[in-house]
Design a protein around this motif. Sequence first.
Motif, PDB file in Angstrom:
ATOM      1  N   ALA A  14       0.816  -1.217   0.000  1.00 19.11           N
ATOM      2  CA  ALA A  14       0.000   0.000   0.000  1.00 19.11           C
ATOM      3  C   ALA A  14       0.851   1.269   0.000  1.00 19.11           C
ATOM      4  N   LEU A  15       1.972   1.210   0.690  1.00 20.97           N
ATOM      5  CA  LEU A  15       2.776   2.422   0.894  1.00 20.97           C
ATOM      6  C   LEU A  15       4.229   2.225   0.495  1.00 20.97           C
ATOM      7  N   LEU A  16       4.832   3.328   0.096  1.00 18.17           N
ATOM      8  CA  LEU A  16       6.260   3.324  -0.233  1.00 18.17           C
ATOM      9  C   LEU A  16       6.928   4.400   0.629  1.00 18.17           C
ATOM     10  N   PRO A  17       7.843   4.012   1.525  1.00 16.41           N
ATOM     11  CA  PRO A  17       8.414   5.038   2.416  1.00 16.41           C
ATOM     12  C   PRO A  17       9.251   6.076   1.677  1.00 16.41           C
ATOM     13  N   ILE A  18       9.183   7.284   2.196  1.00 15.28           N
ATOM     14  CA  ILE A  18      10.046   8.361   1.690  1.00 15.28           C
ATOM     15  C   ILE A  18      11.106   8.595   2.767  1.00 15.28           C
ATOM     16  N   GLY A  19      12.283   8.140   2.511  1.00 13.43           N
ATOM     17  CA  GLY A  19      13.355   8.311   3.504  1.00 13.43           C
ATOM     18  C   GLY A  19      13.165   7.440   4.734  1.00 13.43           C
ATOM     19  N   GLU A  20      13.968   7.747   5.741  1.00 10.28           N
ATOM     20  CA  GLU A  20      13.972   6.963   6.981  1.00 10.28           C
ATOM     21  C   GLU A  20      13.047   7.595   8.022  1.00 10.28           C
TER      22      GLU A  20
END
Lengths: 170, 129
Positions: free
Chosen positions: A101-107
């Motif tokens: 569902a989601l794709l992380p942006i950075g940490e």
Amino acid sequence: MKRIYYIIALLLLLTVQLKAQKVDATLELLVSIAEKDLVTQDPTVQDPVTVNAKLVWAESKKQLAVVIKASIFTDWHIYSKVTKGSPFIPTTIEVKFPEGALLPIGEWEKPFDEEFNESSSIYVGDELFFIRYYNVKDAVKIQGEFRAGLYYQACDPFQCFPPKTKMISL
Amino acid sequence: MALFLHVSFAQEKGINFKKDSFESILALAKKENKLVFIDCFTVWCGPCKELVKTVFPQEEVGSFFNDNFISVAIDMEKGEGVELAQYYQIDSYPTLLFVNSNGDLVTRSSGLIAASTLLENAKIALDKK
């Protein structure tokens, strides 16, 4: 000629990726408001770490942020970092999202910690925020279960409680 | 040799913790008509290490405990410690237990305490024996 097309394609891909990595400025603003609004229960000696969390959506609905707040009772701490081989248990951020569902942006953005001893650093205080931004990859899957929280082990100078996980449904 | 003697002497000064099964500890306590002192610890517990470093090695503590108790230190996350943690409902560390030779709880305390408090608790346990 083929080489030029290849370079153009590569540049386009890079541009798209860079755009995808950028956090919506209004979302950052909404997160800072959410930090102020997010309330945790008062920690006590019996329960020295309280946790709350929420999802903050961008107006575009193309991005969101997970904001986790922890409050730690006076004189208590949880571990942020420990050296290799140290017996102390570092805090980890736990999330459960619908797969894909989601794709992380950075940490994860984490709160400031302080050096405790030669093998560990700790978090103290009643306003600790852990924040991560995501691109919404699949809007359909977003309907599933979202949970976020912390796995931690709390101590004061005199006693320690066993490690515990606190998860919040978002 | 000098170092060995120094280490041996240092160990003798403090509490002598037996390394045996809990069942054997209780049997020994019965045989010697003593209470059992249990240091309930975990490896991730800083205050537990402080007790081991600063309180248990003290001569006065060692002398009193070695005369009156069978002492054992148990990691409550390993081996029979897991079951004992459930049985005695240990929810924080360190926890110090005084039990009789049947394993029945006489008295308990939680947290890092001073040597003087530990000695007071030990005397209370003996009074309840």
